[in-house]
Design a protein around this motif. Sequence first.
Motif, PDB file in Angstrom:
ATOM      1  N   GLU A 178       0.823  -1.203   0.000  1.00  0.00           N
ATOM      2  CA  GLU A 178       0.000   0.000   0.000  1.00  0.00           C
ATOM      3  C   GLU A 178       0.864   1.264   0.000  1.00  0.00           C
ATOM      4  O   GLU A 178       0.436   2.313  -0.505  1.00  0.00           O
ATOM      5  N   TRP A 179       2.065   1.176   0.563  1.00  0.00           N
ATOM      6  CA  TRP A 179       2.943   2.339   0.597  1.00  0.00           C
ATOM      7  C   TRP A 179       3.334   2.804  -0.794  1.00  0.00           C
ATOM      8  O   TRP A 179       3.617   3.985  -1.010  1.00  0.00           O
ATOM      9  N   THR A 180       3.351   1.907  -1.761  1.00  0.00           N
ATOM     10  CA  THR A 180       3.769   2.270  -3.113  1.00  0.00           C
ATOM     11  C   THR A 180       2.798   3.250  -3.756  1.00  0.00           C
ATOM     12  O   THR A 180       3.201   4.174  -4.478  1.00  0.00           O
ATOM     13  N   ALA A 181       1.525   3.089  -3.483  1.00  0.00           N
ATOM     14  CA  ALA A 181       0.510   3.961  -4.074  1.00  0.00           C
ATOM     15  C   ALA A 181       0.158   5.148  -3.178  1.00  0.00           C
ATOM     16  O   ALA A 181      -0.572   6.048  -3.606  1.00  0.00           O
ATOM     17  N   PHE A 182       0.676   5.165  -1.966  1.00  0.00           N
ATOM     18  CA  PHE A 182       0.310   6.196  -0.994  1.00  0.00           C
ATOM     19  C   PHE A 182       1.125   7.462  -1.228  1.00  0.00           C
ATOM     20  O   PHE A 182       2.356   7.425  -1.275  1.00  0.00           O
ATOM     21  N   ASP A 183       0.449   8.597  -1.374  1.00  0.00           N
ATOM     22  CA  ASP A 183       1.112   9.888  -1.532  1.00  0.00           C
ATOM     23  C   ASP A 183       1.317  10.492  -0.147  1.00  0.00           C
ATOM     24  O   ASP A 183       0.476  11.224   0.368  1.00  0.00           O
ATOM     25  N   VAL A 184       2.462  10.192   0.457  1.00  0.00           N
ATOM     26  CA  VAL A 184       2.692  10.589   1.837  1.00  0.00           C
ATOM     27  C   VAL A 184       2.843  12.103   1.964  1.00  0.00           C
ATOM     28  O   VAL A 184       2.416  12.703   2.962  1.00  0.00           O
ATOM     29  N   ARG A 185       3.393  12.754   0.955  1.00  0.00           N
ATOM     30  CA  ARG A 185       3.513  14.210   1.010  1.00  0.00           C
ATOM     31  C   ARG A 185       2.138  14.863   1.027  1.00  0.00           C
ATOM     32  O   ARG A 185       1.858  15.741   1.867  1.00  0.00           O
ATOM     33  N   ALA A 186       1.277  14.471   0.123  1.00  0.00           N
ATOM     34  CA  ALA A 186      -0.063  15.056   0.071  1.00  0.00           C
ATOM     35  C   ALA A 186      -0.813  14.798   1.375  1.00  0.00           C
ATOM     36  O   ALA A 186      -1.525  15.677   1.884  1.00  0.00           O
ATOM     37  N   ALA A 187      -0.637  13.602   1.946  1.00  0.00           N
ATOM     38  CA  ALA A 187      -1.340  13.262   3.179  1.00  0.00           C
ATOM     39  C   ALA A 187      -0.883  14.155   4.335  1.00  0.00           C
ATOM     40  O   ALA A 187      -1.707  14.651   5.107  1.00  0.00           O
TER      41      ALA A 187
END
Length: 412
Positions: A178-187
């Motif tokens: 799931e981390w691959t598709a997760f936009d951590v900056r936007a979150a």
Amino acid sequence: MNQTLGARLSPDLTGANVEDAGEHNRAVVLRCIHRQAPISRAEIARRTGFTKPAIARIVDRLLDEGLIMEARRRHGLRGQPAIELEINPDACFAIGINIDRDHLTILAVDAVGNVRARVHHEKRFILPAEFLQLTADAISHFQRSRLIDDARLAGIGLAMPDWLGEISLLGKPKTYQEWTAFDVRAALENLTQHPVFIENEANAAALAELDYGLGAESSSFFYIAINPCPGGGLVLDGNGHRGAMGLSGEIGWLPIADGGDGKAHKVQLLGEIFSLFFLYDFLAQHGVEVSVPHDLLTLDAHGRRLVSQWLKEMSAHLAVAVKHIGMIVDPDAVLVGGRLPIRIVDELLRYVHEHLDAEDTSLPSLHRASLGEDASAMGAAAMPMAAALMLASADAAQRTRSPLKNMDRLNS
């Protein structure tokens, strides 16, 4: 300006001696105080080459802004005692977040690197949704408890591995992709109105050493992080160096020839044999269960012997890495840190030294990193702090960077 003195200084401690030099001269003085505190106005003038009137104007401005403080008078010298200057700890604050395959650490840090609060979760393979909730809870706790002044919060820094959900790892669940598709900056940017800074966790640990640790003694060093996956960070001439593609320091990809069978040399990547998780696995194969770093400090005599056996075997590979780093990068030092407990790092380094020629002056010196297991979280906090204090380690790219993804780019 004293040109002879100025020529001996690093670029970030030199400036034009012009009244309207503005932000550059202000930054030079602030960096000097950050690096050399406690320090007097006269000493700042000598180190920067600025005139005393120029220093007086800049220091008065920094005092008015609350960025620095007059700490004490220095007695024992001739004449009137000099007033020493320091960074004001309450000048600004930063939040540093470090997420990895085995933990989440969130720190609230003041302007001189004091940790005002710490939230730690010792849990493997935290997924994005839980990461975001735990992070939001920690930030809310810091704010509600008034552990930091939100009005003076310089930003939020995140230190995390690149390819977090992609690299094959012992025990990694499929859901971790799931981390691959997760936009951590936007979150994170949706979570706060403050600036968000992002860096690879080993690079962040190196920056923490630069600003708060051994950087006071060495301006060029390579940081080796012993984590669930090994990582590396490179500092050259007082600045973090990420490389053209952001891959600088990826020591896990270093090929290692293993001739342990005495016959053939099997070539493996360092990251395929050397990490915290591989140590846990080695112990499990011998009937010793360890799941967190602290468990390594509570082992019985049998368990400690097994740890020593593994360290001795790995020390030969790490010595090869140190030699390669020395030949290719030529840093002053190689620092070894990460989540491996300090006592065990010290034992590892003793074995590594046995594989290195003490008479070889071309090799970098080898040291245990000074900041311990929270180095990456400290480095995460150091990013917004460096921007706020205009330090040489400040990097505008961290305001837009996101973690690297898609391993197939490396293999294409």
